[in-house]
Write a protein that holds these residues in place. Sequence first.
Motif, mmCIF file in Angstrom:
data_model
loop_
_atom_site.group_PDB
_atom_site.id
_atom_site.type_symbol
_atom_site.label_atom_id
_atom_site.label_comp_id
_atom_site.label_asym_id
_atom_site.label_seq_id
_atom_site.Cartn_x
_atom_site.Cartn_y
_atom_site.Cartn_z
ATOM 1 N N PRO A 29 0.832 -1.212 0.000
ATOM 2 C CA PRO A 29 0.000 0.000 0.000
ATOM 3 C C PRO A 29 0.864 1.259 0.000
ATOM 4 N N ASP A 30 0.292 2.368 -0.465
ATOM 5 C CA ASP A 30 1.004 3.639 -0.464
ATOM 6 C C ASP A 30 1.340 4.068 0.957
ATOM 7 N N LEU A 31 2.486 4.719 1.115
ATOM 8 C CA LEU A 31 2.903 5.220 2.427
ATOM 9 C C LEU A 31 2.076 6.433 2.832
ATOM 10 N N GLN A 32 1.709 6.473 4.108
ATOM 11 C CA GLN A 32 1.077 7.656 4.678
ATOM 12 C C GLN A 32 2.164 8.582 5.233
ATOM 13 N N SER A 33 1.777 9.794 5.584
ATOM 14 C CA SER A 33 2.765 10.799 6.003
ATOM 15 C C SER A 33 3.485 10.427 7.292
ATOM 16 N N ASP A 34 2.890 9.564 8.116
ATOM 17 C CA ASP A 34 3.507 9.177 9.388
ATOM 18 C C ASP A 34 4.099 7.772 9.324
#
Length: 278
Positions: A29-34
């Motif tokens: 999955p795409d990385l989130q900001s944290d």
Amino acid sequence: MYKLNLITFVILLSCLVCFQKAGAMISIPDLQSDQLDVVFLNVPNGEASLISNHKGEHILINTASKRSQKSLQKQLEELHVNQIDTIIITNQSEEYIGNLLYFLKHYHVKKIIIPNKMKLDFLEDIEVANWKSDDIFALWEDFYIKTLAGTDGGHISFLLQYGSQSILFLNDKEIAMEQKLYTQILDVDILKVAEFGSGHSPSQQFLEHIDPYMSIIFPSNTHKINESLIERLNATWIDVYFLKQTGTVYVRLSKDDYEILTENRSVSIAKTYLRCYI
């Protein structure tokens, strides 16, 4: 009930292995900001780990041996990595620096962190920093590396820290080194075993001190695995990931948790099932 669960596990594992052989690909999955990804790359020979954030910035820890170049190139291409912001070198042996010049030439490297005794006089446009004991390198927000004990040959062990999550990159295979580490670290989540699992460290006492959940062992053509070390890891209920068997291991870090994925989903899911039901 135990026998039933064991039989169910064996059937599940067999099905998953067949599914894997059919060509199932891991979905990241795409990385989130944290979040950060720490990818322990399975290569033919040597050690290389990739760290990525949601901004598309990348850090490479070691570059494996030259014979691993094509494998590294293919895996980085699949991960859409065409630039390495920082390269970190922990050991001057060929299985760690074999592709250093290749990455410096082709991946627009901005900074390199190297052992004190390692000389790279030919670099002009790249920032060079040297390891120092008890030093801290702040790499991204809330993400830093703390250097620990070094060897006479300049090899360095360090703690990678993101929020409350930590990974110990152990780079000295001898137990004598552990005395220097007891006061520097306590619990860690993941242990990268030194020298391809060929040494005597970590000892039982040190394992109980750092209490890792899982361990990573990179493949090597020149080092023989110390079977007593593996027995010690297993006896301490630490999951051992031989990359040659599991494939590349992806660890998705947040500041208070992490998730483990492997190229071989049969290994990843079966381990979860085994912990829960047997």
